[in-house]
Design a protein around this motif. Sequence first.
Motif, mmCIF file in Angstrom:
data_model
loop_
_atom_site.group_PDB
_atom_site.id
_atom_site.type_symbol
_atom_site.label_atom_id
_atom_site.label_comp_id
_atom_site.label_asym_id
_atom_site.label_seq_id
_atom_site.Cartn_x
_atom_site.Cartn_y
_atom_site.Cartn_z
ATOM 1 N N SER A 51 -32.474 42.822 65.878
ATOM 2 C CA SER A 51 -32.058 41.571 64.809
ATOM 3 C C SER A 51 -32.121 42.560 63.731
ATOM 4 C CB SER A 51 -33.131 40.621 64.894
ATOM 5 O OG SER A 51 -34.582 41.332 64.315
ATOM 6 N N LEU A 52 -30.573 41.708 62.673
ATOM 7 C CA LEU A 52 -30.497 42.799 61.788
ATOM 8 C C LEU A 52 -30.808 41.509 60.690
ATOM 9 C CD1 LEU A 52 -26.629 43.801 62.204
ATOM 10 C CD2 LEU A 52 -28.418 44.711 62.287
ATOM 11 N N PRO A 53 -31.484 42.053 59.606
ATOM 12 C CA PRO A 53 -32.135 41.470 58.400
ATOM 13 C C PRO A 53 -31.456 41.334 57.508
ATOM 14 C CG PRO A 53 -32.994 43.731 58.268
ATOM 15 C CD PRO A 53 -31.926 43.766 59.623
ATOM 16 N N VAL A 54 -31.864 40.115 56.044
ATOM 17 C CA VAL A 54 -31.388 40.093 55.258
ATOM 18 C C VAL A 54 -31.287 39.410 54.114
ATOM 19 C CG1 VAL A 54 -30.363 38.291 54.412
ATOM 20 C CG2 VAL A 54 -30.255 37.877 56.436
ATOM 21 N N LEU A 55 -30.424 40.977 52.992
ATOM 22 C CA LEU A 55 -31.674 41.055 51.989
ATOM 23 C C LEU A 55 -30.648 40.296 50.809
ATOM 24 C CD1 LEU A 55 -31.138 44.112 53.447
ATOM 25 C CD2 LEU A 55 -31.133 44.920 51.428
ATOM 26 N N ALA A 56 -31.925 39.370 50.198
ATOM 27 C CA ALA A 56 -31.217 39.155 48.364
ATOM 28 C C ALA A 56 -32.511 39.556 47.745
ATOM 29 C CB ALA A 56 -31.489 37.460 48.706
ATOM 30 N N THR A 57 -32.225 39.172 46.200
ATOM 31 C CA THR A 57 -32.402 39.172 45.205
ATOM 32 C C THR A 57 -32.683 38.485 44.152
ATOM 33 O OG1 THR A 57 -30.994 39.378 43.635
ATOM 34 C CG2 THR A 57 -31.992 41.633 44.688
ATOM 35 N N GLN A 58 -33.253 37.390 43.449
ATOM 36 C CA GLN A 58 -34.101 36.161 42.854
ATOM 37 C C GLN A 58 -34.737 35.018 43.423
ATOM 38 O OE1 GLN A 58 -35.096 36.324 39.470
ATOM 39 N NE2 GLN A 58 -34.799 39.049 40.086
ATOM 40 N N SER A 59 -34.712 35.567 44.860
ATOM 41 C CA SER A 59 -34.736 34.316 46.030
ATOM 42 C C SER A 59 -36.546 33.754 45.471
ATOM 43 C CB SER A 59 -35.187 34.495 47.109
ATOM 44 O OG SER A 59 -36.333 35.438 47.590
ATOM 45 N N PHE A 60 -36.289 31.837 45.786
ATOM 46 C CA PHE A 60 -36.941 31.373 45.504
ATOM 47 C C PHE A 60 -38.301 31.423 45.623
ATOM 48 C CE2 PHE A 60 -39.020 27.264 45.339
ATOM 49 C CZ PHE A 60 -38.626 26.754 43.473
ATOM 50 N N ASP A 61 -38.679 32.368 45.265
ATOM 51 C CA ASP A 61 -40.354 33.443 46.222
ATOM 52 C C ASP A 61 -40.848 33.877 44.448
ATOM 53 O OD1 ASP A 61 -40.206 33.677 48.686
ATOM 54 O OD2 ASP A 61 -38.684 34.446 48.088
ATOM 55 N N TYR A 62 -42.151 34.367 44.570
ATOM 56 C CA TYR A 62 -42.915 34.776 43.941
ATOM 57 C C TYR A 62 -42.686 36.585 43.245
ATOM 58 C CZ TYR A 62 -46.481 30.325 43.479
ATOM 59 O OH TYR A 62 -45.978 28.912 43.573
ATOM 60 N N VAL A 63 -42.664 36.740 43.978
ATOM 61 C CA VAL A 63 -42.327 38.050 44.741
ATOM 62 C C VAL A 63 -40.430 38.281 44.661
ATOM 63 C CG1 VAL A 63 -42.833 40.281 44.939
ATOM 64 C CG2 VAL A 63 -44.686 38.600 45.496
ATOM 65 N N ASP A 64 -40.151 38.534 44.477
ATOM 66 C CA ASP A 64 -38.476 37.966 44.104
ATOM 67 C C ASP A 64 -37.604 39.448 43.158
ATOM 68 O OD1 ASP A 64 -38.593 37.582 41.441
ATOM 69 O OD2 ASP A 64 -37.315 35.755 41.866
ATOM 70 N N ASP A 65 -37.834 40.101 42.922
ATOM 71 C CA ASP A 65 -37.100 41.279 43.072
ATOM 72 C C ASP A 65 -36.099 41.523 44.131
ATOM 73 O OD1 ASP A 65 -38.177 41.173 40.300
ATOM 74 O OD2 ASP A 65 -38.974 42.894 40.375
ATOM 75 N N LEU A 66 -37.081 42.048 45.184
ATOM 76 C CA LEU A 66 -35.851 42.021 46.511
ATOM 77 C C LEU A 66 -36.898 41.453 47.539
ATOM 78 C CD1 LEU A 66 -33.500 43.361 47.809
ATOM 79 C CD2 LEU A 66 -34.305 44.966 48.337
ATOM 80 N N THR A 67 -36.105 41.094 48.629
ATOM 81 C CA THR A 67 -36.480 40.804 49.794
ATOM 82 C C THR A 67 -35.702 41.070 50.796
ATOM 83 O OG1 THR A 67 -35.645 38.043 49.718
ATOM 84 C CG2 THR A 67 -37.473 38.646 48.398
ATOM 85 N N ILE A 68 -35.961 41.495 52.089
ATOM 86 C CA ILE A 68 -35.528 41.320 53.070
ATOM 87 C C ILE A 68 -36.111 40.817 54.277
ATOM 88 C CG2 ILE A 68 -35.530 43.425 55.046
ATOM 89 C CD1 ILE A 68 -35.878 45.294 52.766
ATOM 90 N N SER A 69 -35.372 39.990 55.417
ATOM 91 C CA SER A 69 -36.428 38.800 55.806
ATOM 92 C C SER A 69 -35.384 38.700 57.128
ATOM 93 C CB SER A 69 -35.603 37.415 55.058
ATOM 94 O OG SER A 69 -36.536 37.621 53.962
ATOM 95 N N TRP A 70 -36.395 39.083 58.280
ATOM 96 C CA TRP A 70 -36.010 38.693 59.446
ATOM 97 C C TRP A 70 -36.455 37.412 60.035
ATOM 98 C CZ3 TRP A 70 -38.220 43.190 56.639
ATOM 99 C CH2 TRP A 70 -37.758 44.734 57.137
ATOM 100 N N GLU A 71 -35.026 37.174 60.431
ATOM 101 C CA GLU A 71 -35.717 35.622 60.751
ATOM 102 C C GLU A 71 -36.495 34.858 62.059
ATOM 103 O OE1 GLU A 71 -32.897 32.906 59.510
ATOM 104 O OE2 GLU A 71 -33.119 33.630 57.199
ATOM 105 N N GLN A 72 -35.780 36.113 63.404
ATOM 106 C CA GLN A 72 -36.061 36.219 64.286
ATOM 107 C C GLN A 72 -37.107 36.775 64.766
ATOM 108 O OE1 GLN A 72 -33.482 37.957 66.423
ATOM 109 N NE2 GLN A 72 -31.275 36.526 66.472
#
Length: 290
Positions: A51-72
């Motif tokens: 599965s391919l992840p999603v990258l984001a910055t400034q997400s609605f998180d406490y640690v938000d400088d960069l997030t990499i999410s694998w939803e599946q």
Amino acid sequence: MLFRSDASKYLIKKHRGGRAGGDGVLFEIWYAVYRAAVLIKELIVDGKASSLPVLATQSFDYVDDLTISWEQASKKHHFQLKNSGGVSWNSGDHPIAEDFRLQKQLNDGLGITSTVTTLVTSDYRAVDKLSDSTPSDIASFSGVEGFAFAETLNHMLQVEPRLHDALSNLCATADLDKVEKLGTVLVGVWVTRAGAPSGIGELWEAVLAQEPNYVRFTPETDVVEKLDQILMQIDGFSYTIAEGYFEWTYLDLDSGMLEYPVNSDKFDEFQSVIIKEEPSTFEDLERHLI
């Protein structure tokens, strides 16, 4: 409710505050591009993706400088980036350790089964100290990483070998100018999205649309496996695909480039002839390279 009211208010304030300007933002960009390049190589170019992840910055998180999410996979990796010296776990009004604790609690409450938080600092000298002093209650899901900083991509490629290697692994040639060119395109693709959630496949497709000749070919556009096997067993011979052309070298004695691109009918003919004749020495191959 997942949190007490003061923690919830802090999360909202942190998200609204966004990022500060200057070198901190640039540090985030370099690191995001590094992480994106590593994932592109592993999951797309090498074809190891389940599965391919999603990258984001400034997400609605406490640690938000960069997030990499694998939803599946219900997995999320958070990065806190600090381009400064004197970084510690517990200093300030909102310590890094506390943000990591809150992030784990938030993810657990959202049903995310695998959480990783990483503190990334440009102060390599502090990495071991920070690693050794990681609070015990976050140590099972937290780590520390060093990553150098410079103000230009060219300088970054010289001072941070991992960024250079990550981009070089995607580039048709290891030449610094070409690596920097490909890096510039990936930086532009990332910055254009302004930190919005972006699939790793989406980022790579945008790079290919702008600069296909600089990239190492994916399995769909690479030379066929049989041709590669034949060429690689010829002693002293090596080749690469650079800017859409087949370049070759034989020991330190000779080198050259086919005059037609690899996406042409003539290159298809070249492949067919080599596969049919299966040359085992450079002398047998040489006439087809002229």
